[in-house]
Design an enzyme around this catalytic site. Structure first.
Site, PDB file in Angstrom:
ATOM      1  N   GLY A 108      60.873  27.736   7.863  1.00  0.00           N
ATOM      2  CA  GLY A 108      62.175  27.191   7.481  1.00  0.00           C
ATOM      3  C   GLY A 108      62.066  25.822   6.836  1.00  0.00           C
ATOM      4  O   GLY A 108      61.020  25.445   6.298  1.00  0.00           O
ATOM      5  N   GLY A 110      61.838  22.730   8.027  1.00  0.00           N
ATOM      6  CA  GLY A 110      60.790  21.843   8.534  1.00  0.00           C
ATOM      7  C   GLY A 110      59.427  22.242   7.994  1.00  0.00           C
ATOM      8  O   GLY A 110      58.608  21.394   7.612  1.00  0.00           O
ATOM      9  N   THR A 111      59.191  23.557   7.952  1.00  0.00           N
ATOM     10  CA  THR A 111      57.903  24.072   7.480  1.00  0.00           C
ATOM     11  C   THR A 111      57.689  23.733   6.003  1.00  0.00           C
ATOM     12  O   THR A 111      56.590  23.346   5.596  1.00  0.00           O
ATOM     13  CB  THR A 111      57.860  25.607   7.659  1.00  0.00           C
ATOM     14  OG1 THR A 111      58.080  25.894   9.039  1.00  0.00           O
ATOM     15  CG2 THR A 111      56.530  26.197   7.223  1.00  0.00           C
ATOM     16  N   ASP A 133      69.174  31.421   9.452  1.00  0.00           N
ATOM     17  CA  ASP A 133      70.298  30.526   9.142  1.00  0.00           C
ATOM     18  C   ASP A 133      70.663  30.496   7.656  1.00  0.00           C
ATOM     19  O   ASP A 133      71.737  30.015   7.294  1.00  0.00           O
ATOM     20  CB  ASP A 133      69.973  29.089   9.589  1.00  0.00           C
ATOM     21  CG  ASP A 133      69.858  28.980  11.097  1.00  0.00           C
ATOM     22  OD1 ASP A 133      70.373  29.867  11.788  1.00  0.00           O
ATOM     23  OD2 ASP A 133      69.248  28.006  11.577  1.00  0.00           O
ATOM     24  N   HIS A 177      73.014  25.465  13.410  1.00  0.00           N
ATOM     25  CA  HIS A 177      73.273  24.088  13.837  1.00  0.00           C
ATOM     26  C   HIS A 177      73.942  23.269  12.741  1.00  0.00           C
ATOM     27  O   HIS A 177      74.887  22.534  12.996  1.00  0.00           O
ATOM     28  CB  HIS A 177      71.965  23.407  14.249  1.00  0.00           C
ATOM     29  CG  HIS A 177      71.682  23.554  15.707  1.00  0.00           C
ATOM     30  ND1 HIS A 177      72.590  23.184  16.671  1.00  0.00           N
ATOM     31  CD2 HIS A 177      70.617  24.061  16.358  1.00  0.00           C
ATOM     32  CE1 HIS A 177      72.081  23.448  17.864  1.00  0.00           C
ATOM     33  NE2 HIS A 177      70.890  23.988  17.697  1.00  0.00           N
ATOM     34  N   TYR A 261      69.634  34.098  21.139  1.00  0.00           N
ATOM     35  CA  TYR A 261      68.391  34.570  20.500  1.00  0.00           C
ATOM     36  C   TYR A 261      68.411  36.054  20.127  1.00  0.00           C
ATOM     37  O   TYR A 261      67.547  36.494  19.368  1.00  0.00           O
ATOM     38  CB  TYR A 261      67.202  34.272  21.411  1.00  0.00           C
ATOM     39  CG  TYR A 261      66.988  32.789  21.549  1.00  0.00           C
ATOM     40  CD1 TYR A 261      66.371  32.073  20.535  1.00  0.00           C
ATOM     41  CD2 TYR A 261      67.472  32.098  22.648  1.00  0.00           C
ATOM     42  CE1 TYR A 261      66.211  30.707  20.630  1.00  0.00           C
ATOM     43  CE2 TYR A 261      67.329  30.727  22.750  1.00  0.00           C
ATOM     44  CZ  TYR A 261      66.698  30.039  21.737  1.00  0.00           C
ATOM     45  OH  TYR A 261      66.556  28.686  21.814  1.00  0.00           O
ATOM     46  N   GLN A 263      70.218  37.286  18.132  1.00  0.00           N
ATOM     47  CA  GLN A 263      70.420  37.318  16.677  1.00  0.00           C
ATOM     48  C   GLN A 263      69.124  37.280  15.884  1.00  0.00           C
ATOM     49  O   GLN A 263      69.092  37.641  14.721  1.00  0.00           O
ATOM     50  CB  GLN A 263      71.277  36.123  16.237  1.00  0.00           C
ATOM     51  CG  GLN A 263      72.696  36.199  16.722  1.00  0.00           C
ATOM     52  CD  GLN A 263      73.364  34.846  16.669  1.00  0.00           C
ATOM     53  OE1 GLN A 263      74.041  34.525  15.710  1.00  0.00           O
ATOM     54  NE2 GLN A 263      73.190  34.039  17.705  1.00  0.00           N
TER      55      GLN A 263
HETATM   56  O1  F6P Z   1      65.884  29.881  13.450  1.00  0.00           O
HETATM   57  C1  F6P Z   1      66.934  28.963  13.338  1.00  0.00           C
HETATM   58  C2  F6P Z   1      67.575  28.806  14.650  1.00  0.00           C
HETATM   59  O2  F6P Z   1      67.821  30.099  15.064  1.00  0.00           O
HETATM   60  C3  F6P Z   1      68.860  28.001  14.779  1.00  0.00           C
HETATM   61  O3  F6P Z   1      70.026  28.619  14.372  1.00  0.00           O
HETATM   62  C4  F6P Z   1      68.850  27.667  16.233  1.00  0.00           C
HETATM   63  O4  F6P Z   1      69.676  26.651  16.580  1.00  0.00           O
HETATM   64  C5  F6P Z   1      67.410  27.328  16.429  1.00  0.00           C
HETATM   65  O5  F6P Z   1      66.688  28.177  15.549  1.00  0.00           O
HETATM   66  C6  F6P Z   1      66.964  27.418  17.840  1.00  0.00           C
HETATM   67  O6  F6P Z   1      65.618  27.781  17.947  1.00  0.00           O
HETATM   68  P1  F6P Z   1      64.568  27.246  19.042  1.00  0.00           P
HETATM   69  O7  F6P Z   1      65.276  27.249  20.328  1.00  0.00           O
HETATM   70  O8  F6P Z   1      63.457  28.224  18.955  1.00  0.00           O
HETATM   71  O9  F6P Z   1      64.170  25.876  18.625  1.00  0.00           O
END
Ligand code: F6P
Length: 337
Positions: A108, A110-111, A133, A177, A261, A263
């Site tokens: 995503g 960050g990566t 997301d 988020h 999760y 989702q």
């Molecule tokens: O992959 C994105 C996401 O699903 C966000 O929507 C969610 O808030 C976040 O990752 C939570 O992921 P983790 O708990 O693994 O950090």
């Protein structure tokens, strides 16, 4: 050529389809050597790898999660108890010692940012965008999103029966988020009456008025879909706040459901499998053509690429001008404004 593949950040349906797309194209079409790097960027630092061949890349197209494992390790931050400067050196050295010509980084926002840092360290890198997301700047869509919208829509469909049988308001929290793409697409597809997105903000009075007006018209049931990242006072979880406020102001029994999760678990949808396969194949093509430092992306239905330096640090957010919002508003759906 010899390439490495890693997945980093949250897991997401379609990562394995991408690994297969990159790896099989590399081995079968370009005659490259391929290794998998375990647990995100920490796998480069710890030289935690596996060899890939045609067999090891078989049977993973429809698997959720990632066979490589993942982590949220940001290799150039203070983690793994090694100072930053040393880590940069370790990464360069391990990349060389592994004989790599390129690392494919599936992940995503960050990566992609970290991938760009590796470019600046002098490594050859290709980014592949991944997130349920759908908020990565520079690509029209990311794999994982379609699967997540399908799961969330299915859940909203199922909540309608309780809402109407019990004459209740059902508040559903979906992931997101910073960006409300899942809330918008699943909310609209699931026939929600109110949809709240982090990008737009909301007025609680407008939300409760809307629900009250529906009740007055003989509809004492409503579906409210919220993204997890919407604002809420007093640091309360938004879903608790919204649920309590609706019940307190309207007097209608209100219940909450958090999808969490679920989702991002399980098999990718056919759409996501094909998207991941196309993006993976294009990543390998870029490597074969020595076009490094880029992230593969979708522009409409065309696979393209853009420099990682353009992507790093940006987000793709929903705007009020989005066609689905305009259309929703024309049909009386409230976005809380
Ligand atoms: O992959 C994105 C996401 O699903 C966000 O929507 C969610 O808030 C976040 O990752 C939570 O992921 P983790 O708990 O693994 O950090």
């Amino acid at each position: 050529m010899k390439i490495g593949i890693l997945s980093s950040g949250g897991d997401c349906p379609g990562i394995n389809a991408t690994i297969r797309g990159v790896g099989k194209t590399a081995i079968m079409h370009y005659n490259m050597e391929v290794i998998g790097i375990h647990s995100g960027f920490s796998g480069i630092i710890e030289k935690d790898i596996q060899e890939f061949d045609e067999q090891t890349l078989s049977g993973i197209l429809n698997l959720g999660g990632t066979i490589l494992g993942t982590s949220r390790e940001k290799p150039l931050r203070k983690q793994l108890e090694i100072p930053e400067s040393e880590k940069a050196e370790i990464i360069r050295r391990n990349y060389k010692e592994l004989g790599l010509d390129c690392v494919v980084c599936i992940g995503g926002n960050g990566t992609q940012k970290t991938a760009n840092v590796l470019v600046n360290l002098g490594l050859n890198v290709i980014g592949v965008p991944k997130t349920i997301d759908n908020d990565i700047w520079g690509t029209d869509i990311t794999f994982g999103f379609d699967t997540a919208v399908n799961i969330a829509t299915g859940a909203i469909d199922r909540l309608h029966s309780t809402a109407s049988s019990h004459k209740r308001v059902m508040v559903v929290e979906v992931m997101g988020h910073h960006a409300g793409w899942i809330a918008l697409y699943a909310g609209m597809a699931g026939g929600a009456d109110v949809i709240l997105l982090p990008e737009l903000g909301y007025d609680m009075e407008i939300v409760t008025n809307m629900i009250w007006e529906r009740a007055k018209k003989g509809k004492p049931y409503s579906i409210v879909v919220i993204a997890e990242g919407i604002d809420s006072p007093n640091r309360k979880r938004p879903v608790d706040y919204i649920t309590k406020q609706i019940e307190a102001v309207t007097g209608i029994e209100t219940r909450e459901t958090v999808l969490g999760y679920i989702q991002r678990g399980g098999n990718p949808s056919p759409f996501d499998r094909n998207l991941a396969t196309r993006l993976g194949g294009h990543a390998t093509e870029l490597i074969a053509n020595k076009q490094f430092g880029r992230m593969v992306c979708m522009k409409g239905d065309t696979v393209e690429s853009i420099p990682l330096s353009e992507v790093a640090g940006k987000l793709k957010l929903v705007t009020h001008e989005h066609d689905l919002i305009k259309q929703g508003e024309r049909m009386g759906i409230s976005f809380g404004k």
